[in-house]
Design a protein around this motif. Structure first.
Motif, mmCIF file in Angstrom:
data_model
loop_
_atom_site.group_PDB
_atom_site.id
_atom_site.type_symbol
_atom_site.label_atom_id
_atom_site.label_comp_id
_atom_site.label_asym_id
_atom_site.label_seq_id
_atom_site.Cartn_x
_atom_site.Cartn_y
_atom_site.Cartn_z
ATOM 1 N N GLY A 14 -3.403 -7.969 4.959
ATOM 2 C CA GLY A 14 -3.847 -6.743 5.841
ATOM 3 C C GLY A 14 -2.902 -5.752 6.014
ATOM 4 O O GLY A 14 -1.786 -6.054 6.342
ATOM 5 N N TYR A 15 -3.310 -4.477 5.632
ATOM 6 C CA TYR A 15 -1.932 -3.362 5.672
ATOM 7 C C TYR A 15 -2.947 -2.155 6.242
ATOM 8 O O TYR A 15 -3.898 -2.090 6.219
ATOM 9 C CB TYR A 15 -1.624 -3.116 4.148
ATOM 10 N N SER A 16 -1.899 -1.516 6.345
ATOM 11 C CA SER A 16 -2.412 -0.118 6.974
ATOM 12 C C SER A 16 -2.418 1.033 5.928
ATOM 13 O O SER A 16 -1.724 0.861 5.206
ATOM 14 C CB SER A 16 -1.346 0.491 8.200
ATOM 15 N N ARG B 128 -5.012 10.707 8.513
ATOM 16 C CA ARG B 128 -5.884 9.363 8.943
ATOM 17 C C ARG B 128 -4.744 8.213 8.426
ATOM 18 O O ARG B 128 -4.282 7.847 7.354
ATOM 19 C CB ARG B 128 -7.232 9.315 8.050
ATOM 20 N N THR B 129 -4.954 7.292 9.261
ATOM 21 C CA THR B 129 -4.094 5.888 9.135
ATOM 22 C C THR B 129 -5.244 5.142 9.756
ATOM 23 O O THR B 129 -5.640 5.113 10.967
ATOM 24 C CB THR B 129 -3.002 5.953 9.959
ATOM 25 N N ILE B 130 -5.454 3.828 8.923
ATOM 26 C CA ILE B 130 -6.193 2.893 9.544
ATOM 27 C C ILE B 130 -5.430 1.641 9.278
ATOM 28 O O ILE B 130 -4.625 1.502 8.345
ATOM 29 C CB ILE B 130 -7.516 2.558 8.786
ATOM 30 N N ASP B 131 -5.231 0.851 10.464
ATOM 31 C CA ASP B 131 -4.532 -0.225 10.619
ATOM 32 C C ASP B 131 -5.147 -1.707 10.283
ATOM 33 O O ASP B 131 -6.543 -1.689 10.099
ATOM 34 C CB ASP B 131 -3.868 -0.752 11.816
ATOM 35 N N SER C 163 0.635 0.494 2.725
ATOM 36 C CA SER C 163 1.692 -0.236 3.449
ATOM 37 C C SER C 163 3.164 0.670 2.980
ATOM 38 O O SER C 163 3.956 0.499 2.447
ATOM 39 C CB SER C 163 1.815 -1.565 3.061
ATOM 40 N N GLY C 164 2.865 2.167 3.036
ATOM 41 C CA GLY C 164 3.678 3.006 2.528
ATOM 42 C C GLY C 164 4.005 3.632 1.351
ATOM 43 O O GLY C 164 4.616 4.140 0.711
#
Lengths: 413, 286
Positions: free
Chosen positions: A111-113, A119-122, A183-184
């Motif tokens: 599970g990653y953002s 837009r960012t979804i966690d 995750s970046g």
């Protein structure tokens, strides 16, 4: 010729007798009518339900095999959760040694953002897998391409997203070639797969964004992570037991399990679920059949009763028929046929009522039984059962009629 | 336990030839029903032999007896025994339904109905027919399979005198056409048309004579003759004014009563009905 004569002597006589006592015959067969109508509707409803549920299973595919780690009760203290997890090498070995398996793919879940632009979804599910996953899942590629072996070998930073994600991340309508951050890290979108909604039965429910990445890339993303499970596909749905034995052998050997130790993994084959479900549905149907047998029994007693009345009402007629030369066998057959015809008429009416009921079930809005239909075997079975009821319960009155002494019968008041 | 064994028939020795017209007579309990049942193959003797047309029927099982009944016997019952829901034609077809001739049944049944003079009543149901017509249908049914024996059990018992004589006339006609007929009756008048009278009492044959030589029957004929005379007188007196009617009625009733007592005294097996009284009464009653 002889058969035709026999038919005249028995069947037509029985039919005319039933016809001349319409209301009585109707009431008599009510038990059979209700029995047959209920079995027909219960079986059709169950069949519809079964089709519905099996349809859900089919979405997974009957040939699907799931393997994952398991900590048996007896080893809770000796072994850690981490130790029982599947390793990539194990998956590779299984693929190498299991002849019944066509494919196998390790599945890595994280599970990653995810971010695109602003837009960012966690905690989006990020799934790492081998390219052969495409062959198992059969998810349509809507845009772009599938994963290739090179993506896996070179641990490329590429991803597939599901259609749902386009909206969620506010991507272009054709997102292939765009980048998203997982995750970046920057991942190139190479394709879009269709979104599949799993039914609630399998923990699906809401559709969510999914991001797929090559397995090797996933390992790089989190070297300490473990693979959640492996999914494989059987060459043949009937090879389930073979596959289980093969996988078990490979895994036990690799994990060095002693003969008295329990498996530290579990293998689930879809076909097995289907079989189990089918056998359960079969049991329910058998139960329904039992209930019907009881109602036919009750109906049969009604038939026997009316046949006994008929025999005693028609004693003189029987006496006359015997006096003019009807053999006892003919009299027996006449009454037996009458009982059987009564039952069959009841079964026919019951079938019609049952079919009507099933039609009603099917037409109900949002019905899970939209596929309900009366299977042919149920018709054969219920008609056969009714005929048997007629024979069994008609036998006693028929024997009684056949054994009547013509002299006494003619003198009967 | 105390089961009493009754010999319904005991040592009966009868020989009936083709085309005979036999009356079997006897009081109730004399065994005439049992004899009829055995003759009709409805029953088998507990011992002894009954050969019908060379067939040893006493040895046969129920199924074989049914076939013999179908082919050899035509039954006529006191209460007709017609199927109420079926037409005369269907009723007559019934025996053929159980024989090999079922596919020609309709034609044969029509012929049989013609023989008894009912060709215009074929589609009527029994309740649409008079008593005499019903019995004619029954006779047609008995004839339809062309049996060796016509077996009639009190065929006129439920009929009035006029219809009775019609039926008897029909029997005589059939007999003239070559039919063997056995009538079970207790009416002397019916028996008088037979060629031979077999009298039973307590299961035994007490007499077996040609009708003309039967002493009881001759007695009856004599009595009849005088009754008819009385009737003739009655009819004559009916023409004279009513006041005189009473005396004559009394006279003739007395006479009939005396006659019946006389006849009964002669026969231990007792003939209950004086057939001759029936028409007489019809005239006498005020």
């Amino acid at each position: 010729m002889i058969l035709l004569r026999l038919a005249f002597q028995t069947v037509f006589l029985a039919l005319s007798q039933i016809f001349s006592n319409k209301i009585r015959s109707m009431l008599t067969t009510l038990g059979v009518i209700i029995g047959v109508a209920s079995v027909i509707s219960v079986i059709a409803a169950l069949d519809g339900l079964q089709n519905n549920i099996l349809g859900e299973f089919e979405k997974f595919g009957a040939k699907r095999v799931f393997i994952d780690g398991r900590r048996p009760e007896s080893m809770r203290n000796k072994i850690t959760w981490r130790e029982v997890q599947l390793k990539e090498i194990e998956v590779t070995e299984i693929l190498k040694h299991s002849e019944s398996l066509d494919l196998i793919v390790p599945m890595w879940y994280g599970g990653y953002s995810i971010a695109h632009g602003k837009r960012t979804i966690d905690s989006v599910s990020v799934i790492g897998m081998w390219p052969s996953w495409h062959k198992i899942e059969n998810r349509q590629i809507l845009q772009g391409r599938q994963f290739s072996a090179i993506d896996e070998d070179e641990k490329r930073q590429v991803c597939l997203i599901n259609e749902h994600a386009i909206q969620e991340l506010d991507l272009d309508r054709n997102p292939v070639g765009s980048y998203i951050l997982v995750s970046g890290r920057r991942f190139l979108i190479v394709g879009v797969v269709e979104t599949i909604q799993m039914s609630a039965m399998f923990g699906g429910g809401d559709t969510s964004t999914e991001v797929f990445i090559p397995f090797s890339t996933a390992r790089k993303l989190n070297p300490n992570g473990w693979l959640n499970y492996a999914q494989g596909e059987l060459k043949d749905p009937n090879a389930a037991e073979d596959a289980i034995a093969e996988i078990r052998f490979v895994l036990r050997k690799m994990r060095g399990l002693e003969p008295d130790e329990e498996d530290t993994f579990q293998i689930q084959v879809m076909q097995r679920f289907i079989d189990q479900f089918n056998s359960m549905a079969g049991a329910i149907k058998a139960g329904a059949g039992g209930i019907v047998a009881i109602s036919l029994l009750v109906g049969g007693i009604g038939i026997m009763n009316i046949m006994l009345v008929s025999v005693s009402e028609r004693t003189r007629e029987i006496g006359l028929r015997k006096a003019v030369g009807a053999r006892p066998m003919i009299i027996l057959t006449q009454f037996l046929v009458e009982a059987v015809v009564l039952c069959l008429v009841g079964a026919g009416i019951g079938l019609l009522i049952g079919e009507g009921f099933v039609l009603g079930l099917r037409l109900m809005p949002d019905s899970p039984l939209s596929k309900a239909s009366v299977p042919f075997w149920a018709i054969v079975l219920s008609v056969g059962f009714s005929a048997a009821t007629g024979i069994i319960f008609g036998m006693f009155p028929a024997i009684k009629a056949a054994r009547l002494n013509p002299i006494d019968a003619l003198r009967h008041e | 336990m105390g089961v009493e064994r009754v010999r319904a028939l005991d040592g009966v020795d009868l020989d009936i030839q083709r085309n005979e017209f036999v009356a079997i007579m006897g009081a109730s309990g004399s065994g005439k029903s049992t004899l009829m049942n055995i003759l009709g193959c409805l029953d088998r003797p507990s011992s002894g032999i009954y050969t019908l047309n060379g067939k040893p029927t006493h040895k046969m099982r129920a199924g074989a007896l049914a076939r013999v009944r179908n082919q050899e016997i035509g039954f006529i019952f006191q209460s007709f025994e017609l199927l109420p829901r079926q037409s005369a034609l269907k009723n007559v077809m019934l025996p053929l339904l159980y024989s090999k001739g079922m596919f020609k049944a309709r034609k044969r049944a029509k012929n049989a109905l013609k023989r008894v003079g009912l060709e215009t009543r074929m589609s009527h149901r029994p309740n649409q027919l008079s008593g005499g017509q019903r019995q004619r249908v029954a006779v047609a049914r008995a004839l339809v399979s062309e049996p060796s024996i016509l077996l009639a059990d009190e065929p006129t018992g439920n009929l009035d005198s006029t219809t009775s004589s019609e039926i008897i006339a029909l029997f005589k006609q059939l007999h003239d056409e070559g039919q063997t007929i056995i009538i079970v009756t207790h009416e002397e008048e019916v028996a008088s048309h037979a060629q031979r009278i077999v009298r039973l009492s307590d299961g035994k044959v007490i007499s077996d004579n040609p009708t003309a030589e039967d002493p009881l029957h001759r007695k009856f004929v004599t009595a009849m003759a005088s009754t008819i005379q009385t009737q003739v007188q009655d009819i004559d007196q009916n023409h004279i004014p009513k006041q005189l009617d009473d005396t004559s009625t009394n006279n003739s009733t007395k006479r009939a009563h005396e006659l019946s007592q006389e006849t009964e005294a002669l026969d231990a097996s007792s003939i209950h009905t004086m057939p001759g009284t029936k028409p007489a009464r019809g005239v006498i009653q005020p």
